[in-house]
Scaffold this active site. Structure first.
Site, PDB file in Angstrom:
ATOM      1  CE1 TYR A  54       1.216   7.134  47.788  1.00  0.00           C
ATOM      2  CE2 TYR A  54       1.615   5.194  49.138  1.00  0.00           C
ATOM      3  CZ  TYR A  54       1.645   5.833  47.909  1.00  0.00           C
ATOM      4  OH  TYR A  54       2.124   5.157  46.824  1.00  0.00           O
ATOM      5  NE  ARG A 100      15.462 -13.010  53.526  1.00  0.00           N
ATOM      6  CZ  ARG A 100      15.572 -13.743  54.639  1.00  0.00           C
ATOM      7  NH1 ARG A 100      15.463 -13.188  55.827  1.00  0.00           N
ATOM      8  NH2 ARG A 100      15.790 -15.042  54.557  1.00  0.00           N
ATOM      9  CG  ASP A 117       4.657   9.022  54.372  1.00  0.00           C
ATOM     10  OD1 ASP A 117       5.661   9.599  53.912  1.00  0.00           O
ATOM     11  OD2 ASP A 117       3.931   8.276  53.686  1.00  0.00           O
ATOM     12  CE  LYS A 133       6.557   8.689  45.431  1.00  0.00           C
ATOM     13  NZ  LYS A 133       5.646   8.563  46.546  1.00  0.00           N
TER      14      LYS A 133
END
Ligand SMILES: *Cc1c(COP(=O)(O)O)cnc(C)c1O
Length: 388
Positions: free
Chosen positions: A107, A54, A179, A204
């Site tokens: 966003y 992890r 962002d 993206k």
């Protein structure tokens, strides 16, 4: 070395990998140790090295090195989605009673997180006008911990004055997060422009093929340990195949972005001349708020922009246009090789700034198809819009 050269090499090490160009994909939960001593030593410093699946694998580290190089940061942290990168960058720096400032153009799921999760923890959010610039200082309170920016907004495309906002925030010891998904960490250097943390939806353009869910948090050494500790403590972790695909995507990012940029600008120039279109919301065009800031601070534009249609067009006329598109399927996300289109209404998505236009809006992702084919499809779409 220049950015284009660096990002081809960062995170790869063929010499340690039989000369093979790309890094292998490690699937791992358990990491075994040769001795009690080695196990204890690794446990003392879990934010570095390979300790448990992890926390890190050589595959996540390969991606993180490549992203850090792309963004001009010391370090990067890979997480399971763009939204996880946003929440993972905010949460380490707030506690009950704190306050954060978030751009009204953010966003939408970022706003939803602030209005539900942060609110539930007693952290207050004030939304601000994306064009506020140094005026942000009037909104900074004694308990303000973060100014969250997104430049340009990924629906309405206002380009924020990040250097001015960062200066005002740093004067009051407030952290600045951006962002940076629209610029893909490539057309905008967050750190040279004063940001402390740059987050991206690697979903993206870094992934670039609409087949990966991934987020990245780029930052310098001073913030790394705090954010990494928090993020793995919340159980955030990026999947190995997605990390592999994203590090592979970075190698071709400049080439892909050049085509997206070119097609989007050609398309926007064509749309600008159409009688159906009243405004082009693309940072490279004068209609777009912050166009001058984009010219000053950005080195290019991606394929994503919006247009406003004449207010005479009804929702059903817009539906007639969009339902018949051949090369512009409707769908969320963007940054893959293909073109996309969605209708949207900014009126409903604003907290503190009024939206000036009455007409319906379309967000377009210009893909890598031939531009003539794309324009022909749009032309047929406008015929349907006018006939409905
Ligand atoms: C898509 C997107 C995100 C969220 O990314 P996911 O990987 O879908 O969670 C965040 N910010 C912006 C600007 C985005 O476009």
């Amino acid at each position: 070395m220049k950015k284009e050269t660096r990002i081809l090499h960062a995170g790869r090490n063929p010499k340690d990998n039989f000369g093979i160009v790309n890094p292998p994909v490690y699937h791992a939960s358990t990491v075994t140790f040769p001795s009690v001593d080695a196990m204890h030593k690794a446990g003392q410093n879990p934010t570095e090295g390979i300790y448990y699946g992890r926390m890190a694998t050589p595959t996540s580290q390969a991606l993180e090195e490549a992203v850090a190089s792309l963004e001009g940061a010391d370090r990067a942290i890979a997480v399971q989605s763009g939204l996880a990168a946003i929440t993972g960058a905010i949460l380490p720096f707030v506690k009950t009673g704190d306050h954060i400032l978030v751009t009204d153009s953010a966003y939408f799921p970022t706003k939803k997180f602030c209005d539900t999760v942060l609110k539930g923890f007693g952290v207050e959010t004030t939304y601000y006008d994306p064009m506020i610039g140094s005026g942000i200082s009037a909104l900074i309170q004694d308990n303000t911990k973060i100014v969250f920016t997104e430049a340009p907004g990924s629906l309405t495309f206002e380009v924020q004055d990040i250097p001015a906002i960062a200066k005002a925030a740093h004067d009051r010891d407030v952290l600045v997060i951006i962002d940076n998904t629209w610029a893909a960490g490539y057309f905008f250097n967050a750190f040279e422009n004063g940001c402390d943390i740059s987050v991206q939806a690697a979903t993206k353009y870094i992934g670039g093929h609409s087949d990966v869910m991934l987020g990245t948090i780029a930052l310098h050494d001073d913030l790394y340990k705090k954010v990494k500790t928090y993020v793995y403590g919340m159980g955030y972790c990026a999947a190995p195949d997605d990390c592999y695909l994203a590090q592979r995507g970075i190698r071709t990012l400049p080439a892909r972005l050049a085509i997206h940029q070119d097609n989007a600008i050609k398309m926007a120039n064509w749309l600008k001349e159409r009688p159906e279109v009243t405004r082009i919301l693309h940072p490279a065009f004068e209609d777009c708020p912050g166009h001058e800031i984009w010219k000053r601070d950005f080195s290019g534009a991606c394929g994503l922009f919006s247009i406003v249609l004449d207010e005479k067009y009804t929702d059903s006329a817009v539906a007639a246009m969009l339902d018949g598109m051949e090369l512009f399927p409707m769908g969320y996300s963007w940054g893959g090789y293909e073109s996309l289109i969605i209708p949207f209404n900014p009126q409903g998505a604003r907290q503190v700034t009024a939206w000036p236009d009455k007409g319906p809006c379309l967000r377009i992702h210009a893909g890598q198809e031939n531009i003539e084919d794309l324009l022909a499809d749009l032309e047929k779409g406008f015929a349907r819009l006018n006939k409905a």
